[in-house]
Design a protein around this motif. Structure first.
Motif, PDB file in Angstrom:
ATOM      1  N   CYS A  29      43.990 -40.906  77.162  1.00  0.00           N
ATOM      2  CA  CYS A  29      43.916 -42.522  78.268  1.00  0.00           C
ATOM      3  C   CYS A  29      43.505 -41.761  78.728  1.00  0.00           C
ATOM      4  CB  CYS A  29      45.027 -42.301  78.429  1.00  0.00           C
ATOM      5  SG  CYS A  29      46.228 -43.292  76.786  1.00  0.00           S
ATOM      6  N   ASP A  30      43.261 -40.671  79.822  1.00  0.00           N
ATOM      7  CA  ASP A  30      42.471 -40.432  81.393  1.00  0.00           C
ATOM      8  C   ASP A  30      40.936 -40.951  81.114  1.00  0.00           C
ATOM      9  OD1 ASP A  30      44.632 -39.553  82.151  1.00  0.00           O
ATOM     10  OD2 ASP A  30      44.387 -37.264  81.473  1.00  0.00           O
ATOM     11  N   GLU A  31      40.595 -40.485  79.209  1.00  0.00           N
ATOM     12  CA  GLU A  31      38.825 -41.017  79.534  1.00  0.00           C
ATOM     13  C   GLU A  31      38.947 -42.306  79.041  1.00  0.00           C
ATOM     14  OE1 GLU A  31      38.503 -39.029  75.525  1.00  0.00           O
ATOM     15  OE2 GLU A  31      36.103 -39.587  75.826  1.00  0.00           O
ATOM     16  N   LEU A  32      39.973 -42.626  78.791  1.00  0.00           N
ATOM     17  CA  LEU A  32      39.742 -44.203  78.574  1.00  0.00           C
ATOM     18  C   LEU A  32      39.956 -45.024  79.651  1.00  0.00           C
ATOM     19  CD1 LEU A  32      39.683 -46.175  75.736  1.00  0.00           C
ATOM     20  CD2 LEU A  32      41.740 -46.561  76.033  1.00  0.00           C
ATOM     21  N   GLU A  33      40.560 -44.563  80.729  1.00  0.00           N
ATOM     22  CA  GLU A  33      40.722 -44.933  81.855  1.00  0.00           C
ATOM     23  C   GLU A  33      39.133 -45.145  82.400  1.00  0.00           C
ATOM     24  OE1 GLU A  33      45.129 -44.857  83.960  1.00  0.00           O
ATOM     25  OE2 GLU A  33      43.013 -43.088  84.800  1.00  0.00           O
ATOM     26  N   GLU A  34      38.765 -44.053  82.600  1.00  0.00           N
ATOM     27  CA  GLU A  34      36.929 -43.068  82.892  1.00  0.00           C
ATOM     28  C   GLU A  34      36.710 -45.229  82.528  1.00  0.00           C
ATOM     29  OE1 GLU A  34      35.650 -41.593  85.738  1.00  0.00           O
ATOM     30  OE2 GLU A  34      37.418 -41.486  85.829  1.00  0.00           O
ATOM     31  N   LYS A  35      36.065 -45.173  80.811  1.00  0.00           N
ATOM     32  CA  LYS A  35      35.608 -45.584  80.418  1.00  0.00           C
ATOM     33  C   LYS A  35      35.688 -47.178  81.538  1.00  0.00           C
ATOM     34  CE  LYS A  35      34.085 -46.592  75.799  1.00  0.00           C
ATOM     35  NZ  LYS A  35      34.404 -45.810  74.073  1.00  0.00           N
ATOM     36  N   VAL A  36      37.136 -47.289  81.212  1.00  0.00           N
ATOM     37  CA  VAL A  36      37.480 -48.720  82.047  1.00  0.00           C
ATOM     38  C   VAL A  36      36.860 -48.744  83.159  1.00  0.00           C
ATOM     39  CG1 VAL A  36      39.172 -50.516  82.725  1.00  0.00           C
ATOM     40  CG2 VAL A  36      39.540 -49.165  80.552  1.00  0.00           C
ATOM     41  N   ARG A  37      36.596 -47.849  83.614  1.00  0.00           N
ATOM     42  CA  ARG A  37      36.479 -48.160  85.526  1.00  0.00           C
ATOM     43  C   ARG A  37      34.953 -48.188  85.015  1.00  0.00           C
ATOM     44  NH1 ARG A  37      38.903 -43.420  87.472  1.00  0.00           N
ATOM     45  NH2 ARG A  37      40.798 -44.418  86.835  1.00  0.00           N
TER      46      ARG A  37
END
Ligand code: BJ8
Length: 421
Positions: free
Chosen positions: A257-265
């Motif tokens: 999810c941390d990685e996903l959050e970055e991707k969303v950003r």
């Protein structure tokens, strides 16, 4: 694989049939999962778990059993997992999503039985599932008639314990459910020789809530525009949550999810221009990836799963405010009473949840998925369609099973729907 053969043999698997099952599964996984572009690094953990589906986790169960722990298998999200972990047992989901074993199952079950039931019975009869073979107790439940009666047959082959699930949600039904949860607690205590104390139950409630919270976080993130992760990948994560170690799983999905959050950003997506759809209906047990794959190869992307392998299993937490054992048990009872399975009557909450979810995720349409011969979900799909129509959201109703025969036909229908919405 070779290093696991002795273990599989000890468990009594049919080694030859099992080897060909793993081969088919590996190929299927390669086509549907590994072929995707730009996946998150965090999915490597899921790829690893899947590649080890009957290996490493089974070895862990074996080691735990050698230390005196018990393994409890389940088929329904109604079984209160907190009780199992609080008694220091390990819970694994046994629902199966593959056709292997169907032939064996049809010798003792009517042919017009839903594929999920045929699959778990078939896996047992054909000796294909090391999870089933590792279980010290298998918990059935009185949900749909098919499952209810299948457990009577299944009990000839496995140590089955059946919970009575109410069919309505009045005070008297809650009282029945509480009595059943207490009866289950005693059965698990008897099996494990461990008492469910307030302290252990508190820890178990937190453990399972943490896992639900991380899946909630995943669902919030994947709702972004553009869609940052495929529906297939999220389905897989949900499927793995049913048998992986809960602590490790939570940590790994949190990292993902941390990685996903970055991707969303960064505003990166996986399916440019694809139509956002919600899947709703029957559970999709591993390795049932057929419909999501068809949808995601037809110009759409799945942004939510209204199902037991999806939000129905992660939406509600157990209240953590209780201090006495009885307060905590009440909190467990109340949390499970909120499940909006189609086996309940009436089940209007589900209609509201679907409309809310569809609106919240801003989908163009809903695809309702029913397993052939599943009456509760087939019947309810008419009400779902009406509720969605009233909300201005189109729905496509699909009924299918685990076979690959209808893939082309389904693809045509899904493509036509996606074009229309
Ligand atoms: S709480 S959805 S996991 S019962 S598909 S076997 S209903 S004929 S699976 Fe379920 Fe619990 Fe409900 Fe969830 Fe029967 Fe239908 Fe087959 Fe089904």
């Amino acid at each position: 694989t070779a290093s696991y053969e002795a273990m599989w043999e000890r468990l009594g698997l049919d080694l030859e049939a099992h080897a060909s099952l793993l081969e088919v599964l590996g190929k299927f996984y390669g086509d549907i999962y590994l072929s995707q572009q730009g996946r998150l690094r965090g999915m490597e953990y899921l790829d690893f778990v899947l590649s080890e589906i009957h290996g490493l986790r089974i070895r862990e169960l074996e080691e735990a059993k050698a230390q005196g722990r018990k393994v409890i298998g389940t088929f329904c999200v109604f079984v209160p997992e907190e009780i199992v972990w609080a008694a220091d047992a390990i819970q694994v989901g046994l629902c199966a999503g593959a056709e292997a074993g169907t032939e064996a199952a049809e010798k003792i079950l009517p042919r017009n039985t839903c594929a999920l039931i045929k699959s778990f019975v078939g896996f047992k009869l054909a000796r294909l599932c090391p999870f089933t073979e590792s279980c010290d107790m298998v918990v059935g439940e009185t949900t749909c008639d098919g499952k209810k009666k299948a457990y009577e047959i299944f009990s000839d082959y496995a140590p089955v314990y059946v919970m009575e699930i109410p069919q309505m949600k009045r005070d008297s039904d809650r009282a029945l459910w509480k009595a059943e949860v207490l009866r289950f607690k005693r059965a698990v205590e008897d099996l494990t020789g461990r008492e469910v104390t307030a302290e252990r139950l508190r820890e178990a409630i937190r453990l399972i809530n943490r896992r639900r919270r991380v899946l909630q976080r995943l669902n919030r993130l994947r709702a972004a525009r553009p869609v940052p992760i495929s529906g297939r990948d999220v389905l897989l994560i949900n499927q793995v949550s049913f048998y992986d170690d809960p602590d490790r799983f939570t940590q790994k999905v949190d990292e993902l999810c941390d990685e996903l959050e970055e991707k969303v950003r960064r505003g990166e997506g996986v399916a440019d221009g694809a139509a956002r759809v919600l899947l709703s209906g029957c559970p999709m047990a591993v390795p049932n990836w057929k419909l999501p794959y068809i949808i995601e190869s037809s110009g759409a992307v799945v942004v939510g799963e209204e199902s037991c392998i999806g939000t129905r299993n992660t939406r509600d937490l157990v209240d953590e405010g209780g201090t006495t054992l009885d307060e905590m048990l009440d909190a467990v009872v109340d949390r499970y009473m909120k499940i909006d399975c189609a086996c309940f009557t009436p089940n209007t909450e589900r209609l509201e949840h679907i409309v809310d979810l569809a609106r919240g995720l801003d989908v163009k349409g809903v695809i309702h998925y029913g397993l052939s011969f599943c009456q509760p979900y087939a019947m309810e799909s008419f009400k779902v369609e009406r509720a969605l129509r009233d909300a201005g959201i189109p729905m496509l109703s699909i009924e299918t099973d685990y076979s690959m025969e209808d893939v082309e036909q389904l693809k045509t229908r899904v493509e036509a729907f996606v074009e229309m919405i």
